[in-house]
Write a protein that holds these residues in place. Structure first.
Motif, PDB file in Angstrom:
ATOM      1  N   GLU A  76       0.970  -1.032  -0.196  1.00  0.00           N
ATOM      2  CA  GLU A  76       0.028   0.007   0.146  1.00  0.00           C
ATOM      3  C   GLU A  76       0.928   1.094  -0.041  1.00  0.00           C
ATOM      4  O   GLU A  76       1.407   1.589   0.981  1.00  0.00           O
ATOM      5  CB  GLU A  76      -0.910  -0.067   1.142  1.00  0.00           C
ATOM      6  N   ARG A  77       0.973   1.840  -1.132  1.00  0.00           N
ATOM      7  CA  ARG A  77       1.890   3.019  -1.328  1.00  0.00           C
ATOM      8  C   ARG A  77       1.039   4.271  -1.810  1.00  0.00           C
ATOM      9  O   ARG A  77      -0.205   4.074  -1.655  1.00  0.00           O
ATOM     10  CB  ARG A  77       2.978   2.702  -2.464  1.00  0.00           C
ATOM     11  N   ASP A  78       1.815   5.000  -2.585  1.00  0.00           N
ATOM     12  CA  ASP A  78       1.313   6.335  -2.866  1.00  0.00           C
ATOM     13  C   ASP A  78       0.096   5.844  -3.909  1.00  0.00           C
ATOM     14  O   ASP A  78       0.168   5.139  -4.698  1.00  0.00           O
ATOM     15  CB  ASP A  78       2.106   7.221  -3.684  1.00  0.00           C
ATOM     16  N   GLY A  79      -1.052   6.613  -3.592  1.00  0.00           N
ATOM     17  CA  GLY A  79      -2.042   6.500  -4.542  1.00  0.00           C
ATOM     18  C   GLY A  79      -3.077   5.220  -3.832  1.00  0.00           C
ATOM     19  O   GLY A  79      -4.195   5.007  -4.764  1.00  0.00           O
ATOM     20  N   ALA A  80      -2.805   4.542  -3.079  1.00  0.00           N
ATOM     21  CA  ALA A  80      -3.737   3.291  -2.708  1.00  0.00           C
ATOM     22  C   ALA A  80      -4.797   3.734  -2.248  1.00  0.00           C
ATOM     23  O   ALA A  80      -5.061   4.944  -1.738  1.00  0.00           O
ATOM     24  CB  ALA A  80      -2.829   2.450  -1.668  1.00  0.00           C
ATOM     25  N   THR A  81      -6.035   3.380  -2.116  1.00  0.00           N
ATOM     26  CA  THR A  81      -7.197   3.316  -1.730  1.00  0.00           C
ATOM     27  C   THR A  81      -7.486   3.013  -0.255  1.00  0.00           C
ATOM     28  O   THR A  81      -8.682   2.527   0.055  1.00  0.00           O
ATOM     29  CB  THR A  81      -8.405   2.833  -2.575  1.00  0.00           C
ATOM     30  N   LEU A 151      -2.845   8.652   5.133  1.00  0.00           N
ATOM     31  CA  LEU A 151      -2.792   7.989   3.837  1.00  0.00           C
ATOM     32  C   LEU A 151      -1.383   7.302   3.619  1.00  0.00           C
ATOM     33  O   LEU A 151      -0.342   7.798   3.901  1.00  0.00           O
ATOM     34  CB  LEU A 151      -3.049   8.859   2.719  1.00  0.00           C
ATOM     35  N   PRO A 152      -1.306   6.296   2.784  1.00  0.00           N
ATOM     36  CA  PRO A 152      -0.241   5.508   2.558  1.00  0.00           C
ATOM     37  C   PRO A 152       0.931   6.343   1.545  1.00  0.00           C
ATOM     38  O   PRO A 152       0.604   7.006   0.779  1.00  0.00           O
ATOM     39  CB  PRO A 152      -0.599   4.179   1.926  1.00  0.00           C
ATOM     40  N   THR A 153       2.247   6.452   2.006  1.00  0.00           N
ATOM     41  CA  THR A 153       3.280   6.401   1.162  1.00  0.00           C
ATOM     42  C   THR A 153       4.595   5.657   1.205  1.00  0.00           C
ATOM     43  O   THR A 153       4.022   4.750   1.795  1.00  0.00           O
ATOM     44  CB  THR A 153       3.644   7.880   1.475  1.00  0.00           C
ATOM     45  N   SER A 154       5.531   5.920   0.734  1.00  0.00           N
ATOM     46  CA  SER A 154       6.605   4.967   0.975  1.00  0.00           C
ATOM     47  C   SER A 154       8.039   5.769   1.088  1.00  0.00           C
ATOM     48  O   SER A 154       7.970   6.902   0.749  1.00  0.00           O
ATOM     49  CB  SER A 154       6.749   4.103  -0.210  1.00  0.00           C
ATOM     50  N   LEU A 155       8.946   5.120   1.611  1.00  0.00           N
ATOM     51  CA  LEU A 155      10.323   5.626   1.637  1.00  0.00           C
ATOM     52  C   LEU A 155      10.860   6.324   0.258  1.00  0.00           C
ATOM     53  O   LEU A 155      11.658   6.732   0.286  1.00  0.00           O
ATOM     54  CB  LEU A 155      11.590   4.649   2.278  1.00  0.00           C
ATOM     55  N   ASP A 156      10.326   5.414  -0.840  1.00  0.00           N
ATOM     56  CA  ASP A 156      10.819   5.811  -2.054  1.00  0.00           C
ATOM     57  C   ASP A 156      10.258   7.033  -2.748  1.00  0.00           C
ATOM     58  O   ASP A 156      10.885   7.643  -3.700  1.00  0.00           O
ATOM     59  CB  ASP A 156      10.214   4.755  -3.079  1.00  0.00           C
ATOM     60  N   SER A 157       9.182   7.685  -2.012  1.00  0.00           N
ATOM     61  CA  SER A 157       8.569   8.748  -2.490  1.00  0.00           C
ATOM     62  C   SER A 157       9.315   9.992  -2.202  1.00  0.00           C
ATOM     63  O   SER A 157       9.923  10.271  -1.216  1.00  0.00           O
ATOM     64  CB  SER A 157       7.214   9.009  -1.539  1.00  0.00           C
TER      65      SER A 157
END
Length: 176
Positions: A76-81, A151-157
């Motif tokens: 669950e990363r950027d843009g996940a619902t 909201l989800p994000t990741s370390l890669d963002s």
């Protein structure tokens, strides 16, 4: 640590991951004391929200208990619902029931200036609640019980800040 779009971001993340005094680390955007504004739309009702984008480990790193449900997964990363709501948000949006599994339309707060060319912080979308976290003092300076969601994000963002939990002397970590 604010890493923004550094070309060395992968190397910095690798260094953090292999540092023995770092026990956990997570990503967040915007930084520690900031949020972006949005609305939870359920039917005709719109509830203003404070939003923060975080990776799944954020809750452990920051010591925020998950009251029900779960944190975000790696998938669950950027843009996940999916979303995690604070306990106050759960009470506000679903006063007679469990927030887990509930869905709502998340809408960005439009820019104040109609001539603004700045895009909203996130696109409107329907999200499903996967977790309920304890209210966080300091999520906003004015009120810890105002409705807030994660909201989800990741370390890669690219624009995320990296927060770390360490063991030992924090001054040593700052010098590295």
């Amino acid at each position: 640590i604010q890493l923004e779009n550094l070309p060395k971001r992968p190397a910095v993340l690798q260094a953090i991951a292999t540092e023995p005094i770092v026990t956990q680390y997570a990503a967040a955007w915007p930084d520690m004391m900031d949020t972006v504004s949005g609305f939870a739309a359920i039917g005709d009702a719109k509830t203003p929200l404070h939003c923060k984008f975080v990776s799944g480990a954020y809750f452990d790193v920051m010591g925020i208990p998950m009251l029900r449900g779960r944190p975000f997964t790696e998938a669950e990363r950027d843009g996940a619902t999916v979303a995690i709501v604070s306990e106050s948000t759960a009470r506000t949006l679903w006063p007679n029931g469990n927030a887990i599994g509930q869905s709502f339309r998340l809408e960005p707060d439009p820019p104040v200036d109609a001539q603004s060319t700045t895009p909203p912080a996130f696109p409107a979308r329907v999200v499903t609640v996967v977790g309920v976290s304890r209210d966080v003092k300091g999520f906003r300076f004015n009120d810890s019980s105002s409705p807030s969601i994660f909201l989800p994000t990741s370390l890669d963002s690219p624009n995320t800040a990296v927060m770390a939990r360490i063991v030992g002397n924090p001054d040593i970590a700052r010098q590295k």
